[in-house]
Scaffold this motif. Structure first.
Motif, mmCIF file in Angstrom:
data_model
loop_
_atom_site.group_PDB
_atom_site.id
_atom_site.type_symbol
_atom_site.label_atom_id
_atom_site.label_comp_id
_atom_site.label_asym_id
_atom_site.label_seq_id
_atom_site.Cartn_x
_atom_site.Cartn_y
_atom_site.Cartn_z
ATOM 1 N N GLU A 96 0.847 -1.189 0.000
ATOM 2 C CA GLU A 96 0.000 0.000 0.000
ATOM 3 C C GLU A 96 0.886 1.244 0.000
ATOM 4 O O GLU A 96 1.890 1.303 0.719
ATOM 5 C CB GLU A 96 -0.916 0.015 1.224
ATOM 6 C CG GLU A 96 -2.080 -0.934 1.132
ATOM 7 C CD GLU A 96 -3.058 -0.534 0.041
ATOM 8 O OE1 GLU A 96 -3.374 0.682 -0.066
ATOM 9 O OE2 GLU A 96 -3.480 -1.421 -0.719
ATOM 10 N N LEU A 142 -4.233 10.373 -2.514
ATOM 11 C CA LEU A 142 -4.548 9.057 -3.052
ATOM 12 C C LEU A 142 -5.971 8.993 -3.586
ATOM 13 O O LEU A 142 -6.240 8.257 -4.545
ATOM 14 C CB LEU A 142 -4.355 7.997 -1.958
ATOM 15 C CG LEU A 142 -4.434 6.533 -2.372
ATOM 16 C CD1 LEU A 142 -3.356 6.192 -3.393
ATOM 17 C CD2 LEU A 142 -4.303 5.643 -1.151
ATOM 18 N N ASN A 143 -6.862 9.782 -2.999
ATOM 19 C CA ASN A 143 -8.278 9.662 -3.341
ATOM 20 C C ASN A 143 -8.892 10.903 -3.964
ATOM 21 O O ASN A 143 -10.037 10.870 -4.412
ATOM 22 C CB ASN A 143 -9.095 9.310 -2.083
ATOM 23 C CG ASN A 143 -8.619 8.012 -1.454
ATOM 24 O OD1 ASN A 143 -8.475 6.996 -2.126
ATOM 25 N ND2 ASN A 143 -8.366 8.050 -0.146
ATOM 26 N N ASP A 185 -7.991 4.673 -9.988
ATOM 27 C CA ASP A 185 -7.583 3.266 -9.975
ATOM 28 C C ASP A 185 -6.166 3.105 -10.510
ATOM 29 O O ASP A 185 -5.392 2.280 -10.008
ATOM 30 C CB ASP A 185 -8.577 2.409 -10.759
ATOM 31 C CG ASP A 185 -8.850 2.947 -12.160
ATOM 32 O OD1 ASP A 185 -8.280 3.999 -12.524
ATOM 33 O OD2 ASP A 185 -9.640 2.302 -12.895
ATOM 34 N N ARG A 239 -3.523 4.522 -7.754
ATOM 35 C CA ARG A 239 -3.182 3.626 -6.650
ATOM 36 C C ARG A 239 -2.137 2.599 -7.080
ATOM 37 O O ARG A 239 -1.192 2.312 -6.342
ATOM 38 C CB ARG A 239 -4.439 2.936 -6.128
ATOM 39 C CG ARG A 239 -4.185 1.937 -4.996
ATOM 40 C CD ARG A 239 -5.481 1.397 -4.450
ATOM 41 N NE ARG A 239 -6.225 2.422 -3.741
ATOM 42 C CZ ARG A 239 -6.034 2.736 -2.453
ATOM 43 N NH1 ARG A 239 -5.103 2.080 -1.749
ATOM 44 N NH2 ARG A 239 -6.760 3.665 -1.880
ATOM 45 N N SER A 289 1.697 2.411 -5.640
ATOM 46 C CA SER A 289 2.151 1.165 -5.020
ATOM 47 C C SER A 289 3.498 0.735 -5.597
ATOM 48 O O SER A 289 4.373 0.239 -4.870
ATOM 49 C CB SER A 289 1.114 0.054 -5.241
ATOM 50 O OG SER A 289 -0.077 0.315 -4.507
#
Length: 319
Positions: free
Chosen positions: A99, A107-108, A301, A304, A308
């Motif tokens: 993560e 991140l969001n 999507d 992320r 990572s």
């Protein structure tokens, strides 16, 4: 066809003798024999000569002293350097990607924060209105991302430097290799830990010339690191895996570039190494691989997965 020790067939020698005889003596018989030797026959016989074939290979692989920013895939072939793609888990030697350790808003969030001023511009493609700013922003974005991801911290004395000019010798000549950004350890003899090279092309496929230029930069960085170690009275590194990133907009490709003193010596002398050097790379497993360059980190999507991979790459860098 049987060939002699020199690699020239007896038939080819007889033909050459006949042509010389026709030219020197001018005899009717010799001239008649010479007329039967067509250029196609001579060309075919020369093509089967092992000596001439080896000479052609030598000319094809003969490197030239040129700057790292001018390297192409052919220069890698000249030094027996191969590039192979791996899937991310194999590349990072992991069972699953970690993560990302970034703030949740980055991140969001669908909009860039103040610290990510270059985010939107970095993902712009050449020819979309701000090409020059987009090219500069892509590198600046990488620097900002290094801060957020913990690649650069004041506590550990790691810093990112842009537009680094690295010197190395190739074919006996001093040449330059440019890194759009370097991650440097300020406490360990200014050692270069990571190189970033920007892909300014527009295609969706990996740019092999940019990959070659990253490899040239890695060799120059390895040389510089050993020079710094020599000045500090430390033992020289015999080999090291130099991490690298090629970034297109906000879409990265991660590289592991093994560089050795032996390889650097061959490049310095312009000679062909007997052993293969295998450079590996991986691309983040984004949901839409065909659109990775166009989308970059804009879709959440994809973001992320890319973050990572940045997190996993820390182990390769040694952070």
């Amino acid at each position: 066809m049987i060939t002699s020790r020199l690699g020239v067939s007896p038939t080819l020698r007889r033909i050459a003798f006949t042509l010389r005889l026709a030219r020197v003596q001018g005899t009717v018989i010799a001239q008649q024999r010479a007329r039967t030797v067509t250029p196609h026959v001579i060309r075919r016989l020369f093509q089967t000569s092992p000596v001439l074939e080896n000479r052609r290979k030598k000319r094809a692989s003969n490197p030239r002293p040129k700057d790292g920013s001018c390297w192409t895939r052919k220069d890698l072939e000249s030094y027996n350097i191969h590039i192979e793609e791996q899937d991310p888990l194999t590349f990072f030697d992991l069972q699953e990607l970690p993560e990302p350790t970034v703030a949740g808003d980055f991140l969001n969030s669908t909009s860039a924060s103040d610290s990510m001023f270059y985010f939107n511009h970095a993902n712009a493609m050449p020819g979309t209105g701000e090409p020059e700013f987009a090219l500069m922003a892509a590198v600046n974005f990488a620097g900002e991302l290094f801060d957020i991801m913990g690649y650069t911290t004041s506590h550990d004395c790691r810093a990112a430097f842009g537009r680094e000019d690295l010197r190395f010798r190739i074919c006996g000549k001093l040449r330059h290799a440019r890194a759009d950004m370097c991650l440097v350890d300020l406490e360990q003899n200014m050692s270069i830990l990571l190189l970033v090279r920007e892909d300014k092309g527009q295609g969706q496929e990996p740019n092999t010339d940019v990959q070659a230029q990253l490899v040239a930069g890695a060799v120059a960085a390895f040389t510089k690191n050993n020079m710094n170690r020599r000045e500090a009275g430390l033992d020289l590194l015999s080999e090291k895996v130099m991490p690298g990133i090629v970034i297109a907009g906000t879409s990265p490709t991660f590289f592991k570039i093994p560089v050795s003193k032996t390889l650097a010596t061959h490049i310095r002398g312009g000679t062909y190494p007997p052993d293969i050097t295998t450079v590996t790379f991986c691309q983040p497993p984004v949901p839409r691989p065909a659109q990775r360059r166009m989308e970059g980190m804009v879709p959440l999507d994809s973001r992320r997965q890319i973050l990572s991979c940045y997190e996993a790459f820390k182990t390769v860098v040694g952070i």
